[in-house]
Design an enzyme around this catalytic site. Structure first.
Site, PDB file in Angstrom:
ATOM      1  N   TYR A 144       0.856  -1.189   0.000  1.00 42.97           N
ATOM      2  CA  TYR A 144       0.000   0.000   0.000  1.00 42.97           C
ATOM      3  C   TYR A 144       0.893   1.239   0.000  1.00 42.97           C
ATOM      4  O   TYR A 144       1.841   1.317   0.784  1.00 42.97           O
ATOM      5  CB  TYR A 144      -0.898  -0.001   1.247  1.00 42.97           C
ATOM      6  CG  TYR A 144      -1.835   1.189   1.342  1.00 42.97           C
ATOM      7  CD1 TYR A 144      -2.915   1.307   0.485  1.00 42.97           C
ATOM      8  CD2 TYR A 144      -1.640   2.182   2.302  1.00 42.97           C
ATOM      9  CE1 TYR A 144      -3.780   2.394   0.570  1.00 42.97           C
ATOM     10  CE2 TYR A 144      -2.502   3.261   2.402  1.00 42.97           C
ATOM     11  CZ  TYR A 144      -3.573   3.367   1.527  1.00 42.97           C
ATOM     12  OH  TYR A 144      -4.425   4.439   1.626  1.00 42.97           O
ATOM     13  N   ASP A 239       9.287   3.078  -0.153  1.00 39.54           N
ATOM     14  CA  ASP A 239       8.204   3.683   0.620  1.00 39.54           C
ATOM     15  C   ASP A 239       8.451   3.355   2.081  1.00 39.54           C
ATOM     16  O   ASP A 239       8.167   2.257   2.551  1.00 39.54           O
ATOM     17  CB  ASP A 239       6.850   3.148   0.142  1.00 39.54           C
ATOM     18  CG  ASP A 239       5.688   3.717   0.957  1.00 39.54           C
ATOM     19  OD1 ASP A 239       5.947   4.379   1.978  1.00 39.54           O
ATOM     20  OD2 ASP A 239       4.530   3.477   0.569  1.00 39.54           O
ATOM     21  N   LYS A 267       3.814   8.965   8.789  1.00 37.19           N
ATOM     22  CA  LYS A 267       3.634   8.375  10.121  1.00 37.19           C
ATOM     23  C   LYS A 267       4.626   8.904  11.168  1.00 37.19           C
ATOM     24  O   LYS A 267       4.440  10.024  11.637  1.00 37.19           O
ATOM     25  CB  LYS A 267       3.622   6.856   9.988  1.00 37.19           C
ATOM     26  CG  LYS A 267       2.436   6.445   9.088  1.00 37.19           C
ATOM     27  CD  LYS A 267       2.112   4.985   9.010  1.00 37.19           C
ATOM     28  CE  LYS A 267       0.786   4.789   8.297  1.00 37.19           C
ATOM     29  NZ  LYS A 267       0.807   4.126   7.039  1.00 37.19           N
TER      30      LYS A 267
HETATM   31  C1  LIG Z   1       0.133   4.610   5.661  1.00 34.71           C
HETATM   32  C2  LIG Z   1       0.940   4.370   4.438  1.00 34.71           C
HETATM   33  C3  LIG Z   1       0.875   5.229   3.331  1.00 34.71           C
HETATM   34  C4  LIG Z   1      -0.113   6.364   3.241  1.00 34.71           C
HETATM   35  O1  LIG Z   1       0.098   7.334   4.201  1.00 34.71           O
HETATM   36  P1  LIG Z   1      -1.133   8.331   4.603  1.00 34.71           P
HETATM   37  O2  LIG Z   1      -0.497   9.301   5.537  1.00 34.71           O
HETATM   38  O3  LIG Z   1      -2.171   7.460   5.209  1.00 34.71           O
HETATM   39  O4  LIG Z   1      -1.589   8.964   3.335  1.00 34.71           O
HETATM   40  C5  LIG Z   1       1.753   5.022   2.290  1.00 34.71           C
HETATM   41  N1  LIG Z   1       2.639   4.007   2.316  1.00 34.71           N
HETATM   42  C6  LIG Z   1       2.713   3.150   3.354  1.00 34.71           C
HETATM   43  C7  LIG Z   1       3.737   2.083   3.343  1.00 34.71           C
HETATM   44  C8  LIG Z   1       1.848   3.284   4.432  1.00 34.71           C
HETATM   45  O5  LIG Z   1       1.898   2.409   5.430  1.00 34.71           O
END
Ligand SMILES: *Cc1c(COP(=O)(O)O)cnc(C)c1O
Length: 426
Positions: A144, A239, A267
């Site tokens: 994701y 990511d 995060k």
């Molecule tokens: C949570 C998450 C996102 C998206 O971040 P948001 O602040 O919710 O838009 C993207 N990549 C990873 C790996 C994530 O866990």
């Protein structure tokens, strides 16, 4: 357990908010039941609207790595807020934040702050496309990267939890430019790269996955991708929205000793406020406006309150590296405790863990990709989730999410968690 106030709030919420929640992963759709409404939190504990308390293994999906209402962060916000909450002009703190991130994260020459992980990943992909002049990207099934259109193909997290196969609203044109491969399958990626030679702008990956449960890269997988990207001039994007500042001060890049070309954060980087960032090598980052023509902007990017929260938390992590060995110890204790119970009770299981990220799948095969993660006893997980909740332990409400430990957890909290597992009628 009395959850009267949560139930009332949820029925009101559904009258005004789609599904009663502002992000689908908060709903209890897959585990069943209704979400609890939280009122406050301190350290390792959440307190709901009915006064119940829970040991928290979500930690706002990652940011609360040192626990809730962490005093240095709270105090820094209080101090800063009186100086205005936004300027729309540059501030000293943004410079200090960028310098702090660079001092912690490898391979970051330039960094741009945004307001979410989604924005960070979306912007990194646009930059990779602008830089290479190519259109296609490769992502991995079950990973994701936020909710931008190009990522909503075979995605993990809430999309996997809700079993959404194709997302209405994402055009075929966009979806066709996103190629997917199974995680840990280098051969599949090499095949895609050969079939689409000269057309792949970027490979984007969660270096340690947290969005289909926790999945670790097998030896040689990320190294193989790095080599492929070098050979084919593909931008390699890590990511690190989950892993950044969580697995090590320098995130997965440092922990796994692999260099990315671009890296995205979210995060932890915001200490619980809405923050994201993308950065990387100068050669690529200099194409971002106003240096270059790849446009990216944000009214509240680098917001002073968000910056002071993130800056204070990151500074704490940088200056106290023992936090990471403490988190590792806590993770190892929990893992060992759960393994012993599950082995004693002869319940087929797979626990994947790196540091303070872990997950438990009920199956007798290794969990290395989305298919093996999906092939687990989700019904048993859902039953366990409710048992733990009733015993004051709050896991993510989905078998497709990683658990996040905070360093506010005491050995007593971990013991209580293990005991609650022990009392579960499998
Ligand atoms: C949570 C998450 C996102 C998206 O971040 P948001 O602040 O919710 O838009 C993207 N990549 C990873 C790996 C994530 O866990």
């Amino acid at each position: 357990m009395n959850i009267h106030n949560s139930e009332l709030l949820f029925s009101r919420a559904q009258q005004s908010i789609p599904g009663g929640v502002n992000s689908p992963v908060r709903a209890f759709k897959s585990v069943g039941g209704n979400p609890l409404f939280m009122k406050s939190a301190k350290g390792a504990y959440l307190f709901d609207e009915d006064g119940n308390s829970y040991i928290d293994y979500i930690n706002s999906w990652g940011p609360m790595i040192l626990g809730h209402a962490f005093e240095p962060v709270v105090n820094a916000i209080k101090e800063k807020v009186a100086n205005s909450t936004s300027f729309g002009a540059p501030t000293r703190l943004e410079v200090e934040m960028a310098e702090l991130i660079k001092s912690m994260a490898p391979n970051v020459d330039l960094i741009r702050m945004v307001s979410s992980g989604t924005e960070a990943c979306m912007s990194a992909v646009r930059l990779a496309r602008g830089y290479t002049g190519r259109n296609k990207i490769i992502k991995f099934e079950g990973c994701y990267h936020g909710h931008a259109d190009c990522f909503l193909v075979k995605a993990g997290s809430g999309i996997a939890t809700l079993n959404i196969q194709t997302v209405p609203g994402v055009t075929a044109g966009v979806a066709n430019d996103t190629l997917t491969a199974p995680y840990n399958n280098l051969t599949a990626v090499e095949k895609l790269a050969a079939e689409n030679k000269g057309q792949i702008a970027a490979i984007i990956i969660e270096p340690i996955v947290g969005n289909m449960g926790c999945i670790l890269p097998q030896p040689g997988f990320l190294e193989g991708l790095r080599k492929l990207c070098d050979e084919e001039k593909i931008v390699f994007i890590f990511d690190e929205v989950m892993t950044g500042f969580r697995l090590a001060p320098g995130g997965a890049q440092e922990k796994l000793k692999i260099n990315a070309d671009l890296v995205t954060y979210g995060k932890v980087i915001g200490g619980g406020l809405p923050v994201g960032a993308f950065g990387g090598k100068k050669e690529i980052m200099q194409h971002i406006a106003p240096l270059g023509n790849v446009y990216q902007a944000g009214t509240l990017s680098g917001n002073p309150i968000a910056m002071i929260a993130g800056f204070t938390l990151l500074n704490e992590l940088k200056n106290n590296p023992s936090i990471y060995s403490e988190l590792e110890k806590k993770g190892a204790t929990l893992e060992k405790g759960l393994r012993e119970i599950l082995e004693y009770k002869k319940i087929p299981h797979q626990i994947n863990r790196m540091g303070s990220m872990m997950s438990l799948h009920f199956c007798d095969h290794e969990v290395v990709d989305f298919e093996s993660a999906s092939n687990a006893d989700i019904a048993l997980f859902n039953k366990l989730f409710h048992h733990l909740l009733e015993n004051g332990i709050y896991l993510p409400p989905s078998g497709y999410e990683s658990w996040f430990l905070s360093n506010a957890l005491s050995s007593g909290d971990i013991e209580k968690t293990i005991n609650a597992f022990k009392n579960f009628a499998f």
